[in-house]
Design a protein around this motif. Structure first.
Motif, PDB file in Angstrom:
ATOM      1  N   LYS A 142      -4.446   6.662  -5.320  1.00  0.00           N
ATOM      2  CA  LYS A 142      -5.828   6.212  -5.490  1.00  0.00           C
ATOM      3  C   LYS A 142      -6.618   7.389  -6.036  1.00  0.00           C
ATOM      4  O   LYS A 142      -6.525   8.498  -5.530  1.00  0.00           O
ATOM      5  CB  LYS A 142      -6.397   5.751  -4.145  1.00  0.00           C
ATOM      6  CG  LYS A 142      -7.858   5.363  -4.184  1.00  0.00           C
ATOM      7  CD  LYS A 142      -8.346   4.839  -2.843  1.00  0.00           C
ATOM      8  CE  LYS A 142      -8.509   5.969  -1.853  1.00  0.00           C
ATOM      9  NZ  LYS A 142      -9.267   5.590  -0.648  1.00  0.00           N
ATOM     10  N   ASP A 143      -7.383   7.147  -7.082  1.00  0.00           N
ATOM     11  CA  ASP A 143      -8.250   8.180  -7.653  1.00  0.00           C
ATOM     12  C   ASP A 143      -9.629   7.576  -7.871  1.00  0.00           C
ATOM     13  O   ASP A 143      -9.986   7.210  -8.992  1.00  0.00           O
ATOM     14  CB  ASP A 143      -7.668   8.719  -8.955  1.00  0.00           C
ATOM     15  CG  ASP A 143      -8.359   9.989  -9.421  1.00  0.00           C
ATOM     16  OD1 ASP A 143      -9.325  10.420  -8.768  1.00  0.00           O
ATOM     17  OD2 ASP A 143      -7.930  10.546 -10.443  1.00  0.00           O
ATOM     18  N   GLY A 144     -10.370   7.405  -6.768  1.00  0.00           N
ATOM     19  CA  GLY A 144     -11.712   6.853  -6.830  1.00  0.00           C
ATOM     20  C   GLY A 144     -11.790   5.343  -6.775  1.00  0.00           C
ATOM     21  O   GLY A 144     -12.842   4.800  -6.510  1.00  0.00           O
ATOM     22  N   GLY A 145     -10.721   4.636  -7.031  1.00  0.00           N
ATOM     23  CA  GLY A 145     -10.740   3.180  -7.019  1.00  0.00           C
ATOM     24  C   GLY A 145      -9.849   2.621  -5.943  1.00  0.00           C
ATOM     25  O   GLY A 145      -9.843   3.091  -4.810  1.00  0.00           O
ATOM     26  N   THR A 146      -9.064   1.626  -6.322  1.00  0.00           N
ATOM     27  CA  THR A 146      -8.135   1.018  -5.382  1.00  0.00           C
ATOM     28  C   THR A 146      -6.746   1.630  -5.563  1.00  0.00           C
ATOM     29  O   THR A 146      -6.469   2.288  -6.564  1.00  0.00           O
ATOM     30  CB  THR A 146      -8.053  -0.504  -5.589  1.00  0.00           C
ATOM     31  OG1 THR A 146      -7.602  -0.753  -6.914  1.00  0.00           O
ATOM     32  CG2 THR A 146      -9.397  -1.164  -5.361  1.00  0.00           C
ATOM     33  N   PHE A 147      -5.875   1.386  -4.621  1.00  0.00           N
ATOM     34  CA  PHE A 147      -4.519   1.908  -4.689  1.00  0.00           C
ATOM     35  C   PHE A 147      -3.739   1.246  -5.822  1.00  0.00           C
ATOM     36  O   PHE A 147      -3.854   0.040  -6.062  1.00  0.00           O
ATOM     37  CB  PHE A 147      -3.781   1.671  -3.368  1.00  0.00           C
ATOM     38  CG  PHE A 147      -4.091   2.681  -2.316  1.00  0.00           C
ATOM     39  CD1 PHE A 147      -3.527   3.948  -2.361  1.00  0.00           C
ATOM     40  CD2 PHE A 147      -4.958   2.376  -1.275  1.00  0.00           C
ATOM     41  CE1 PHE A 147      -3.799   4.895  -1.395  1.00  0.00           C
ATOM     42  CE2 PHE A 147      -5.243   3.312  -0.295  1.00  0.00           C
ATOM     43  CZ  PHE A 147      -4.663   4.579  -0.361  1.00  0.00           C
ATOM     44  N   VAL A 148      -2.921   2.057  -6.496  1.00  0.00           N
ATOM     45  CA  VAL A 148      -1.982   1.587  -7.507  1.00  0.00           C
ATOM     46  C   VAL A 148      -0.594   1.898  -6.962  1.00  0.00           C
ATOM     47  O   VAL A 148      -0.322   3.045  -6.580  1.00  0.00           O
ATOM     48  CB  VAL A 148      -2.211   2.293  -8.859  1.00  0.00           C
ATOM     49  CG1 VAL A 148      -1.139   1.892  -9.859  1.00  0.00           C
ATOM     50  CG2 VAL A 148      -3.601   1.985  -9.390  1.00  0.00           C
ATOM     51  N   PHE A 149       0.275   0.900  -6.926  1.00  0.00           N
ATOM     52  CA  PHE A 149       1.609   1.051  -6.363  1.00  0.00           C
ATOM     53  C   PHE A 149       2.630   1.216  -7.474  1.00  0.00           C
ATOM     54  O   PHE A 149       2.609   0.475  -8.464  1.00  0.00           O
ATOM     55  CB  PHE A 149       1.962  -0.160  -5.494  1.00  0.00           C
ATOM     56  CG  PHE A 149       1.040  -0.317  -4.324  1.00  0.00           C
ATOM     57  CD1 PHE A 149       1.270   0.380  -3.152  1.00  0.00           C
ATOM     58  CD2 PHE A 149      -0.070  -1.139  -4.400  1.00  0.00           C
ATOM     59  CE1 PHE A 149       0.421   0.252  -2.072  1.00  0.00           C
ATOM     60  CE2 PHE A 149      -0.930  -1.268  -3.324  1.00  0.00           C
ATOM     61  CZ  PHE A 149      -0.684  -0.565  -2.163  1.00  0.00           C
ATOM     62  N   THR A 150       3.526   2.196  -7.296  1.00  0.00           N
ATOM     63  CA  THR A 150       4.595   2.442  -8.259  1.00  0.00           C
ATOM     64  C   THR A 150       5.901   2.655  -7.504  1.00  0.00           C
ATOM     65  O   THR A 150       5.903   2.851  -6.288  1.00  0.00           O
ATOM     66  CB  THR A 150       4.314   3.698  -9.115  1.00  0.00           C
ATOM     67  OG1 THR A 150       4.337   4.855  -8.271  1.00  0.00           O
ATOM     68  CG2 THR A 150       2.987   3.584  -9.851  1.00  0.00           C
ATOM     69  N   HIS A 151       6.991   2.649  -8.268  1.00  0.00           N
ATOM     70  CA  HIS A 151       8.268   3.105  -7.719  1.00  0.00           C
ATOM     71  C   HIS A 151       8.126   4.584  -7.446  1.00  0.00           C
ATOM     72  O   HIS A 151       7.233   5.257  -7.985  1.00  0.00           O
ATOM     73  CB  HIS A 151       9.399   2.858  -8.717  1.00  0.00           C
ATOM     74  CG  HIS A 151       9.685   1.409  -8.965  1.00  0.00           C
ATOM     75  ND1 HIS A 151      10.573   0.682  -8.211  1.00  0.00           N
ATOM     76  CD2 HIS A 151       9.194   0.554  -9.890  1.00  0.00           C
ATOM     77  CE1 HIS A 151      10.627  -0.550  -8.660  1.00  0.00           C
ATOM     78  NE2 HIS A 151       9.801  -0.662  -9.683  1.00  0.00           N
ATOM     79  N   LYS A 152       9.014   5.151  -6.639  1.00  0.00           N
ATOM     80  CA  LYS A 152       8.938   6.575  -6.323  1.00  0.00           C
ATOM     81  C   LYS A 152       9.094   7.450  -7.559  1.00  0.00           C
ATOM     82  O   LYS A 152       8.561   8.558  -7.601  1.00  0.00           O
ATOM     83  CB  LYS A 152       9.955   6.936  -5.242  1.00  0.00           C
ATOM     84  CG  LYS A 152       9.546   6.381  -3.880  1.00  0.00           C
ATOM     85  CD  LYS A 152      10.475   6.781  -2.767  1.00  0.00           C
ATOM     86  CE  LYS A 152       9.947   6.233  -1.442  1.00  0.00           C
ATOM     87  NZ  LYS A 152      10.837   6.535  -0.323  1.00  0.00           N
ATOM     88  N   ASN A 153       9.756   6.949  -8.614  1.00  0.00           N
ATOM     89  CA  ASN A 153       9.899   7.719  -9.855  1.00  0.00           C
ATOM     90  C   ASN A 153       8.677   7.595 -10.764  1.00  0.00           C
ATOM     91  O   ASN A 153       8.646   8.164 -11.844  1.00  0.00           O
ATOM     92  CB  ASN A 153      11.173   7.335 -10.600  1.00  0.00           C
ATOM     93  CG  ASN A 153      11.107   5.927 -11.185  1.00  0.00           C
ATOM     94  OD1 ASN A 153      10.086   5.234 -11.130  1.00  0.00           O
ATOM     95  ND2 ASN A 153      12.221   5.477 -11.749  1.00  0.00           N
ATOM     96  N   GLY A 154       7.664   6.819 -10.330  1.00  0.00           N
ATOM     97  CA  GLY A 154       6.435   6.664 -11.099  1.00  0.00           C
ATOM     98  C   GLY A 154       6.370   5.422 -11.952  1.00  0.00           C
ATOM     99  O   GLY A 154       5.301   5.081 -12.491  1.00  0.00           O
TER     100      GLY A 154
END
Length: 158
Positions: A142-154
């Motif tokens: 999260k960077d100021g907004g809502t959470f973004v979900f990714t795989h552990k590799n991005g």
């Protein structure tokens, strides 16, 4: 009453959010969870306060830990299983648990009983945050907004 927000409320007046924003299939164990955002309803901005109901079989979240946010839970009603890296602990009414920011101890709650569990969840509202998920191929940012979900590799989830 004036236009100002009042400093008290009845939690039943706060519309619950059901489930989670996790991508499938990680949202399934959390599907029954209900959160009433009491802190938001009262205009709190520095920390969040949720009144959470877990029906039988529901999880609070996937097992995780936060880089920048403290978390605290206080059990109001029922018995819930706290799962951490150290193992499992039953928490009952009046018991609490805390998770300091930056401590890599994946945790979550599971209702393994036949009755609903109600607990308060209090946490920091960090503008920039990362969450690591202990048991699955997922991380959140999260960077100021809502959470973004990714795989552990991005790589992003579809």
């Amino acid at each position: 009453m004036s236009e100002e927000k009042r400093c008290w409320l009845d939690p039943e007046d706060v519309t619950p959010r059901k489930g989670s924003i996790y991508p499938a299939p990680f949202d399934a164990p959390v599907a029954g969870r209900e959160k009433r955002a009491l802190g938001d309803a009262l205009g709190l901005t520095q920390f969040g306060v949720n009144l959470v109901t877990l029906p039988p079989g529901a999880w609070s979240s996937q097992r995780h830990w936060h880089a920048n946010e403290d978390e605290f839970v206080y059990v109001v009603e029922g018995e819930v299983t706290l799962v951490t890296d150290a193992g499992e602990q039953i928490l009952g009414p009046g018991m609490a648990a805390g998770f300091p920011a930056g401590r890599p101890d994946g945790h979550h709650l599971i209702n393994r009983t036949k009755t609903p569990v109600i607990y308060l969840e209090v946490g920091t509202r960090a503008a920039v945050e990362q969450a690591q998920y202990s048991d699955i191929d997922m991380k959140a940012r999260k960077d100021g907004g809502t959470f973004v979900f990714t795989h552990k590799n991005g790589d992003p989830y579809p």
